[in-house]
Design an enzyme around this catalytic site. Structure first.
Site, mmCIF file in Angstrom:
data_model
loop_
_atom_site.group_PDB
_atom_site.id
_atom_site.type_symbol
_atom_site.label_atom_id
_atom_site.label_comp_id
_atom_site.label_asym_id
_atom_site.label_seq_id
_atom_site.Cartn_x
_atom_site.Cartn_y
_atom_site.Cartn_z
ATOM 1 N N THR A 154 0.855 -1.188 0.000
ATOM 2 C CA THR A 154 0.000 0.000 0.000
ATOM 3 C C THR A 154 0.896 1.245 0.000
ATOM 4 O OG1 THR A 154 -0.236 -0.261 2.404
ATOM 5 C CG2 THR A 154 -2.031 -1.087 1.030
ATOM 6 N N LYS A 180 4.546 -7.026 3.379
ATOM 7 C CA LYS A 180 4.239 -5.617 3.149
ATOM 8 C C LYS A 180 4.091 -4.946 4.498
ATOM 9 C CE LYS A 180 0.792 -3.541 3.101
ATOM 10 N NZ LYS A 180 0.177 -2.541 4.040
ATOM 11 N N THR A 191 3.364 -8.960 11.742
ATOM 12 C CA THR A 191 3.471 -7.628 11.161
ATOM 13 C C THR A 191 2.252 -7.376 10.298
ATOM 14 O OG1 THR A 191 4.883 -6.147 9.935
ATOM 15 C CG2 THR A 191 4.752 -8.405 9.149
ATOM 16 N N GLU A 277 7.165 4.654 7.053
ATOM 17 C CA GLU A 277 6.720 5.852 6.352
ATOM 18 C C GLU A 277 7.589 7.053 6.709
ATOM 19 O OE1 GLU A 277 2.052 4.557 5.846
ATOM 20 O OE2 GLU A 277 2.666 5.662 7.632
ATOM 21 N N THR A 413 -7.386 11.317 2.421
ATOM 22 C CA THR A 413 -7.831 12.498 1.682
ATOM 23 C C THR A 413 -6.928 12.790 0.492
ATOM 24 O OG1 THR A 413 -6.559 13.916 3.181
ATOM 25 C CG2 THR A 413 -8.879 13.559 3.703
#
Length: 413
Positions: A154, A180, A191, A277, A413
């Protein structure tokens, strides 16, 4: 030296497996979003799943399936919708997904395991899934690991894959894996998603025990942001196609197989932590001198998960006080005067006493790691000793950058 070697092929490196990954229209981005892993024969199956009280429908489904039957032939994974917190209809979608892929493969639905990833609260786009299933089955290939790895991600920036080979009873045995994960990583089981294939012959009971221990020493020892997912799933298949003698009790061969399984899981876990991230480097924390391994891992994971430690690493600030503070609040008793802290080769605290060190050089060490090659020279090493015990444990995390907030502030968003 490890008693195995790295090979190519990922989850299709072990004998008797095929995989595929396609674009089914589940992700708004139009990127690949449906993956299938298929064993040509019935395989022993084991799983470790999220401990969250809010569980995705696929997690509940897999738990029930594995309790009833510890074998499977197929794992279907959709990306784009987590199908978590979707109520009764979400679970019915899961049942329909299992039946549809079973019919397309001409196998029993009881031999199908499922996984989902994506936005919580969104059901699977069933029209897209229904039309995608014949396509993903048609795409199955003995070289399909990379495609499957690309279809389960993702927010990941890179795919995560590994395959290792060893020798048992003079025959090659292989284990492959894909995973992932990039955000919402603070597992209390495994995970985000990880799938492992193996061609050894091993009893269901041993395989489940091996996987649980491997998870504790890998996926349970990483953290990105302190958030445990609703969909965490680690599923491992062992189909026996290596034609080696069955491993049905503990011994040298079982230990070798578990060690290689752990190595596969650790590689994937570190890849997930490094791909956190907004991250710029991997953080590896090793704690020694604890009374037991579990205590050492608890201290290590607390340090790796500290927002203050992670922020300091991102700022290239060798602020060892934050490491000491995190170790102290880990819930593991130790004598403060025994505490030792090293950042790379820089000894900063010895016997509970601060030492003089070259701050500019230590900062340069952090900068060098951030510029290092992926999963090779991009690791910041933190070493902590808390006493004279035999317990040793490791944990992995990543630094905390400005981009982490940006990515998650705008996630839906």
């Amino acid at each position: 030296m490890a008693d195995w070697q790295e090979i190519t092929g990922g989850i299709t490196a072990p004998r008797g497996y095929q995989a595929a990954g396609i674009t089914a229209g589940l992700k708004p981005s139009g990127l690949p979003d449906l993956a299938l892993i298929f064993s040509e024969v019935e395989a022993i199956a084991a799983g470790v799943f999220t401990t969250s009280q809010v569980k995705a429908a696929c997690v509940e489904y897999c738990r029930q399936r594995l309790q009833a039957k510890q074998s499977a032939r197929a794992i279907l994974c959709n990306a784009g919708q987590a199908n978590a917190a979707t109520g009764t209809q979400g679970y019915l979608d899961t049942l329909e997904s299992a039946l549809a892929i079973a019919q397309a493969l001409n196998i029993s639905s009881e031999s199908v395991l499922l996984a989902s990833t994506g936005v919580i609260g969104q059901r699977i786009k069933m029209d897209a899934l229904r039309s995608g299933i014949p396509k993903v089955v048609a795409a199955l290939s003995q070289t399909g690991s990379d495609a499957a790895a690309g279809a389960i991600i993702t927010t990941d920036l890179v795919t995560k894959s590994i395959a290792l080979e060893t020798t048992i009873s003079d025959r090659p045995v292989r284990i492959g894996g894909i995973a992932k994960g990039s955000g919402m990583i603070h597992p209390n089981m495994a995970t985000m998603l990880a799938f492992v294939t193996c061609d050894a012959v091993v009893s269901p009971h041993l395989w489940q025990q091996m996987l649980a221990r491997a998870a504790d020493r890998s996926f349970n020892s990483i953290t990105v942001d302190g958030d445990t997912s609703t969909n965490d799933s680690l599923i491992a298949l062992a189909n026996g196609q290596s034609r080696t003698p069955a491993i049905i009790e503990w011994g040298a061969e079982a230990e070798k197989l578990e060690a290689m399984l752990t190595a596969v899981c650790q590689h994937l876990a570190k890849a997930i932590a490094r791909d956190g991230e907004g991250a710029t480097c991997l953080i590896e924390v090793e704690v020694t001198g604890a009374h037991e391994e579990l205590s050492a891992r608890q201290i290590a994971k607390t340090i790796a998960g500290s927002s203050l430690v992670k922020s300091a690493i991102f700022g290239r600030d060798p602020n060892w006080g934050r490491i000491a503070a995190a170790a102290g609040r880990a819930g593991v008793p130790f004598e403060q005067e025994n505490l030792q802290i090293k950042l790379g080769n820089f000894l900063m605290l010895e016997n509970g006493q601060p030492l003089q060190f070259d701050r500019a050089a230590a900062s340069a060490y952090l900068k060098k790691a951030a510029a290092g090659a992926y999963l090779q020279q991009d690791t910041v090493l933190i070493s902590v000793n808390v006493g004279n015990g035999h317990g040793v444990g490791k944990a992995w995390g990543c630094d905390l950058s400005y981009d982490y907030v940006k990515i998650n502030a705008e996630y839906t968003t």
